[in-house]
Design a protein around this motif. Structure first.
Motif, PDB file in Angstrom:
ATOM      1  N   ASN A   1      33.115  44.178  43.335  1.00 28.24           N
ATOM      2  CA  ASN A   1      33.793  43.170  42.533  1.00 28.24           C
ATOM      3  C   ASN A   1      32.951  42.707  41.366  1.00 28.24           C
ATOM      4  O   ASN A   1      33.393  42.666  40.221  1.00 28.24           O
ATOM      5  CB  ASN A   1      34.035  41.954  43.420  1.00 28.24           C
TER       6      ASN A   1
ATOM      7  N   ILE B   1      33.569  43.105  37.347  1.00 28.64           N
ATOM      8  CA  ILE B   1      33.670  41.997  36.399  1.00 28.64           C
ATOM      9  C   ILE B   1      32.683  42.199  35.245  1.00 28.64           C
ATOM     10  O   ILE B   1      33.035  42.049  34.073  1.00 28.64           O
ATOM     11  CB  ILE B   1      33.422  40.644  37.113  1.00 28.64           C
TER      12      ILE B   1
ATOM     13  N   ALA C   1      33.989  44.868  33.016  1.00 33.09           N
ATOM     14  CA  ALA C   1      35.085  44.396  32.174  1.00 33.09           C
ATOM     15  C   ALA C   1      34.566  43.543  31.027  1.00 33.09           C
ATOM     16  O   ALA C   1      35.059  43.630  29.904  1.00 33.09           O
ATOM     17  CB  ALA C   1      36.072  43.603  33.015  1.00 33.09           C
TER      18      ALA C   1
ATOM     19  N   TYR D   1      40.162  44.069  29.788  1.00 30.83           N
ATOM     20  CA  TYR D   1      40.276  42.914  30.680  1.00 30.83           C
ATOM     21  C   TYR D   1      41.427  43.127  31.655  1.00 30.83           C
ATOM     22  O   TYR D   1      41.297  42.887  32.848  1.00 30.83           O
ATOM     23  CB  TYR D   1      40.523  41.633  29.883  1.00 30.83           C
ATOM     24  N   ILE D   2      42.563  43.583  31.100  1.00 30.10           N
ATOM     25  CA  ILE D   2      43.719  43.821  31.969  1.00 30.10           C
ATOM     26  C   ILE D   2      43.366  44.895  32.989  1.00 30.10           C
ATOM     27  O   ILE D   2      43.600  44.743  34.185  1.00 30.10           O
ATOM     28  CB  ILE D   2      44.953  44.259  31.149  1.00 30.10           C
TER      29      ILE D   2
ATOM     30  N   GLY E   1      40.490  45.708  34.026  1.00 30.78           N
ATOM     31  CA  GLY E   1      39.527  45.143  34.971  1.00 30.78           C
ATOM     32  C   GLY E   1      40.228  44.412  36.100  1.00 30.78           C
ATOM     33  O   GLY E   1      39.918  44.616  37.278  1.00 30.78           O
ATOM     34  N   ALA E   2      41.202  43.592  35.741  1.00 23.47           N
ATOM     35  CA  ALA E   2      41.947  42.824  36.744  1.00 23.47           C
ATOM     36  C   ALA E   2      42.729  43.758  37.663  1.00 23.47           C
ATOM     37  O   ALA E   2      42.711  43.615  38.888  1.00 23.47           O
ATOM     38  CB  ALA E   2      42.880  41.844  36.054  1.00 23.47           C
ATOM     39  N   MET E   3      43.400  44.747  37.051  1.00 25.81           N
ATOM     40  CA  MET E   3      44.183  45.703  37.849  1.00 25.81           C
ATOM     41  C   MET E   3      43.262  46.483  38.785  1.00 25.81           C
ATOM     42  O   MET E   3      43.581  46.745  39.934  1.00 25.81           O
ATOM     43  CB  MET E   3      44.906  46.712  36.948  1.00 25.81           C
TER      44      MET E   3
ATOM     45  N   ILE F   1      40.343  45.617  40.046  1.00 23.59           N
ATOM     46  CA  ILE F   1      39.867  44.816  41.179  1.00 23.59           C
ATOM     47  C   ILE F   1      40.965  44.684  42.228  1.00 23.59           C
ATOM     48  O   ILE F   1      40.733  44.890  43.425  1.00 23.59           O
ATOM     49  CB  ILE F   1      39.409  43.426  40.690  1.00 23.59           C
ATOM     50  N   ALA F   2      42.190  44.382  41.765  1.00 24.17           N
ATOM     51  CA  ALA F   2      43.303  44.221  42.703  1.00 24.17           C
ATOM     52  C   ALA F   2      43.536  45.526  43.459  1.00 24.17           C
ATOM     53  O   ALA F   2      43.648  45.528  44.693  1.00 24.17           O
ATOM     54  CB  ALA F   2      44.553  43.797  41.950  1.00 24.17           C
TER      55      ALA F   2
ATOM     56  N   LEU G   1      40.642  46.347  46.030  1.00 21.62           N
ATOM     57  CA  LEU G   1      40.674  45.579  47.270  1.00 21.62           C
ATOM     58  C   LEU G   1      41.872  45.951  48.115  1.00 21.62           C
ATOM     59  O   LEU G   1      41.800  46.028  49.331  1.00 21.62           O
ATOM     60  CB  LEU G   1      40.692  44.082  46.948  1.00 21.62           C
ATOM     61  N   MET G   2      43.007  46.218  47.440  1.00 20.99           N
ATOM     62  CA  MET G   2      44.224  46.461  48.209  1.00 20.99           C
ATOM     63  C   MET G   2      44.307  47.905  48.689  1.00 20.99           C
ATOM     64  O   MET G   2      45.123  48.214  49.542  1.00 20.99           O
ATOM     65  CB  MET G   2      45.437  46.063  47.387  1.00 20.99           C
TER      66      MET G   2
ATOM     67  N   GLU H   1      41.647  47.929  51.971  1.00 15.68           N
ATOM     68  CA  GLU H   1      42.099  47.386  53.258  1.00 15.68           C
ATOM     69  C   GLU H   1      42.784  48.434  54.140  1.00 15.68           C
ATOM     70  O   GLU H   1      42.355  48.630  55.279  1.00 15.68           O
ATOM     71  CB  GLU H   1      43.013  46.179  53.020  1.00 15.68           C
TER      72      GLU H   1
ATOM     73  N   ILE I   1      47.889  40.027  32.958  1.00 11.68           N
ATOM     74  CA  ILE I   1      47.148  39.863  34.211  1.00 11.68           C
ATOM     75  C   ILE I   1      47.975  39.033  35.182  1.00 11.68           C
ATOM     76  O   ILE I   1      47.822  39.134  36.394  1.00 11.68           O
ATOM     77  CB  ILE I   1      45.767  39.216  33.918  1.00 11.68           C
TER      78      ILE I   1
ATOM     79  N   VAL J   1      49.372  40.632  38.446  1.00  9.99           N
ATOM     80  CA  VAL J   1      48.612  40.749  39.693  1.00  9.99           C
ATOM     81  C   VAL J   1      48.099  39.387  40.148  1.00  9.99           C
ATOM     82  O   VAL J   1      47.864  39.165  41.330  1.00  9.99           O
ATOM     83  CB  VAL J   1      47.418  41.733  39.615  1.00  9.99           C
TER      84      VAL J   1
ATOM     85  N   LEU K   1      41.463  38.317  51.672  1.00 10.60           N
ATOM     86  CA  LEU K   1      41.347  39.375  50.668  1.00 10.60           C
ATOM     87  C   LEU K   1      42.184  39.048  49.431  1.00 10.60           C
ATOM     88  O   LEU K   1      41.722  39.194  48.294  1.00 10.60           O
ATOM     89  CB  LEU K   1      41.820  40.684  51.285  1.00 10.60           C
TER      90      LEU K   1
ATOM     91  N   VAL L   1      41.304  38.446  45.479  1.00 11.61           N
ATOM     92  CA  VAL L   1      42.016  39.086  44.355  1.00 11.61           C
ATOM     93  C   VAL L   1      42.486  38.015  43.369  1.00 11.61           C
ATOM     94  O   VAL L   1      42.318  38.153  42.154  1.00 11.61           O
ATOM     95  CB  VAL L   1      43.219  39.916  44.863  1.00 11.61           C
TER      96      VAL L   1
ATOM     97  N   THR M   1      41.093  37.981  39.572  1.00  4.01           N
ATOM     98  CA  THR M   1      41.995  38.212  38.442  1.00  4.01           C
ATOM     99  C   THR M   1      42.130  36.943  37.602  1.00  4.01           C
ATOM    100  O   THR M   1      42.227  37.001  36.384  1.00  4.01           O
ATOM    101  CB  THR M   1      43.376  38.665  38.925  1.00  4.01           C
TER     102      THR M   1
ATOM    103  N   ILE N   1      39.184  36.666  35.255  1.00  8.83           N
ATOM    104  CA  ILE N   1      39.293  37.545  34.084  1.00  8.83           C
ATOM    105  C   ILE N   1      40.308  36.982  33.087  1.00  8.83           C
ATOM    106  O   ILE N   1      40.076  36.950  31.883  1.00  8.83           O
ATOM    107  CB  ILE N   1      39.679  38.972  34.524  1.00  8.83           C
TER     108      ILE N   1
ATOM    109  N   THR O   1      39.627  35.447  29.110  1.00 11.27           N
ATOM    110  CA  THR O   1      40.307  35.842  27.882  1.00 11.27           C
ATOM    111  C   THR O   1      41.064  34.690  27.237  1.00 11.27           C
ATOM    112  O   THR O   1      41.099  34.586  26.027  1.00 11.27           O
ATOM    113  CB  THR O   1      41.306  36.984  28.157  1.00 11.27           C
TER     114      THR O   1
ATOM    115  N   TRP P   1      34.872  32.122  32.628  1.00 13.18           N
ATOM    116  CA  TRP P   1      35.204  32.780  33.897  1.00 13.18           C
ATOM    117  C   TRP P   1      35.620  31.749  34.937  1.00 13.18           C
ATOM    118  O   TRP P   1      36.461  31.979  35.773  1.00 13.18           O
ATOM    119  CB  TRP P   1      34.010  33.539  34.470  1.00 13.18           C
TER     120      TRP P   1
ATOM    121  N   TYR Q   1      53.263  44.554  51.042  1.00 15.20           N
ATOM    122  CA  TYR Q   1      51.907  45.034  51.323  1.00 15.20           C
ATOM    123  C   TYR Q   1      51.283  44.218  52.452  1.00 15.20           C
ATOM    124  O   TYR Q   1      50.662  44.773  53.365  1.00 15.20           O
ATOM    125  CB  TYR Q   1      51.055  44.924  50.060  1.00 15.20           C
TER     126      TYR Q   1
ATOM    127  N   ARG R   1      46.790  45.995  61.143  1.00 17.20           N
ATOM    128  CA  ARG R   1      45.645  45.351  61.775  1.00 17.20           C
ATOM    129  C   ARG R   1      46.000  44.843  63.160  1.00 17.20           C
ATOM    130  O   ARG R   1      45.205  44.960  64.096  1.00 17.20           O
ATOM    131  CB  ARG R   1      45.104  44.215  60.906  1.00 17.20           C
TER     132      ARG R   1
END
Lengths: 72, 161, 247
Positions: free
Chosen positions: A7, A11, A14, A23-24, A26-28, A30-31, A34-35, A38, C58, C61, C104, C108, C112, C115, C119, C124, C217, C225
């Motif tokens: 993570n 960051i 990004a 930046y976008i 970067g956010a996508m 990270i999401a 993580l997803m 799992e 962004i 998400v 989790l 996220v 997000t 970020i 911007t 941050w 999801y 789990r």
């Protein structure tokens, strides 16, 4: 721990790029990271658990058969 | 590590987390009451001299001036009711920073009555409407009157800042 | 048709039911999220009236993970409460399975959001009421997970962590009211309010579909789990040893 460090790297990555698209992304990123992490972790965990149960079962079967032998 | 020490460590960790959580709740509640100050509150002297605080408000139209020689910008924060404070900063202004938009800056007052900001943040609302549509609507309707009436006060000191 | 719901309170029946529905949740999750992201990226305006440029995307998400992080907390407390009241093993397992996905998604949401904040606001992180309360939500999730794994006796750890989850529930309204309180002068903040008015319909569609995708999801991940947890906790029972997975 792994997730967290990835993570932080994402960051920093990004922020170095500094452009909006990044930046976008970067956010996508990270999401998604993580997803995806799992379910992969869950599948690996399932394999480990099933493996454990099988081992336990084999152990028990061997024990019972050995007991039978010694009884005879 | 013995299982018992492990358990103790985990219980302590849990306690620590909860402790941190409750401490942060009180911190947040503090911030809730005076996260930022409006120009009026500052001019009335509600902020103790020399303290670092956040100043919220609109950037006055036509007040933003950037220095030619150094990285310094000056602008006036207003509540549109005549309470104004001049902010001076040598930090980069965020992309969303615009005249007639909300901002939140953190810093303190100097002896000359200027607010020296260490950080300038832009605030935006939760209206996600396309820029083009807004222009079309603006053309269809008569030009909007200047927003200086009393009905804006609630917004001025609150959400919009 | 009358369904006997209590039948599925038995780990054996729930295990097989969950195994059957998980693929459908994955398909729904991927389809909804993909559609929502496609719509959000290609059918929405590039710049907004409030001055935001492409980076506002962004939101697709960010918002889904924020809502799911809070919703899963409520669901976790729901299962913990069911466990406390009816003393059913399965509901505790559900609560425990929900906590990790919830934590989790909180990460996220925070990442997000950071970020997006960089911007648009220019930072941050800021100790804004909304951001701070959301960080506390993460701490409570972590506290719940830590407490759960700290006590070896599952019956005791289930109960103890259920109580913690319940206490932490007090926070969810705080997160919401941190910005949307009745008197705006009392809760000025950096974060915008969570009002759903005045959102361009295409942006709204993107938000709705990605949020639904994240929800599906959550179902898929939590059911996966909970199946693992069932196997772990019931490994000494005959029904587990008869499963075709272990034969």
């Amino acid at each position: 721990m792994l997730v967290l460090s990835v993570n932080v790297v994402a960051i920093v990555f990004a922020s170095l790029l500094g452009n909006y698209a990044d930046y976008i992304l970067g956010a996508m990123f990270i999401a998604a990271l993580l997803m995806l992490f799992e379910p992969i972790q869950l599948m690996l965990k399932r394999r480990a658990v099933l493996h454990d149960i099988k081992r336990l079962k084999r152990l028990q079967q061997r024990e019972t058969s050995e007991r039978k032998k010694s009884d005879q | 590590m013995k299982p018992r020490t492990k358990r103790i460590a985990f219980v302590l960790l849990a306690l620590l987390t909860v402790g941190a959580a409750s401490a942060l709740i009180s911190k947040a509640m503090d911030g809730n009451l005076n996260y930022l100050y409006a120009p009026e509150q500052v001019l009335k002297g509600e902020v103790p001299a020399g303290t670092v605080f956040r100043l919220g408000g609109l950037v006055k139209k036509g007040s933003l001036k950037r220095s030619d020689t150094k990285l310094e910008a000056r602008f006036v924060v207003t509540d549109n009711r005549g309470n104004e404070i001049t902010v001076v900063t040598n930090k980069i202004l965020p992309d969303l920073f615009q005249e007639e938009k909300s901002q939140v800056s953190r810093g303190k007052m100097n002896d000359e009555g200027l607010f020296v900001a260490e950080e300038v943040l832009a605030k935006h609302d939760s209206e996600y409407m396309p820029a083009e549509l807004k222009d079309v609507l603006a053309k269809e309707h008569a030009p909007a009157p200047a927003k200086v009436d009393g009905s804006e006060i609630g917004k001025m000191t609150g959400q919009k800042i | 048709m009358k369904i006997n719901w209590f039948k599925y309170a038995a780990p054996l029946n729930f295990y097989s039911l969950a195994g059957k529905v998980i693929p459908f949740f994955w398909v729904a999750a991927i389809a909804l999220t993909a559609f929502g992201l496609y719509w959000g990226f290609f059918k929405t305006p590039d710049s907004l009236e409030n001055g935001m440029k492409e980076y506002y995307r962004i939101i697709f998400v960010h918002l889904g993970s924020v809502w799911m992080a809070m919703w899963l907390y409520i669901m976790m407390v729901f299962w913990a409460l069911v466990g406390l009241v009816f003393n059913t093993k399965l509901s505790y397992m559900m609560a425990s399975a929900t906590s990790i996905t919830g934590a989790l998604l909180t990460v996220v949401a925070l990442a997000t959001g950071a970020i997006w904040g960089k911007t648009s606001w220019g930072t941050w992180w800021d100790w804004d009421p909304k951001l701070t309360t959301f960080l506390i939500l993460l701490f409570i999730y972590i506290g719940y997970i830590a407490l759960q794994s700290a006590i070896d006796d599952t019956r005791r750890s289930d109960k103890a962590s259920a109580v913690l989850a319940l206490v932490g529930l007090a926070l969810v309204p705080v997160i919401y009211s941190a910005v949307n309180c009745p008197d705006p002068t009392q809760c000025s903040s950096l974060h915008q309010e969570s009002s759903m008015k005045n959102i361009e319909p295409n942006i709204m569609r993107g938000i709705i579909f990605t949020t639904l995708g994240f929800w599906m999801y959550s179902f898929a991940a939590i059911l996966m789990r909970v199946r693992n947890i069932i196997l772990q906790r019931e490994r000494n029972t005959t029904w587990v040893s008869k499963l075709k997975e272990v034969n």
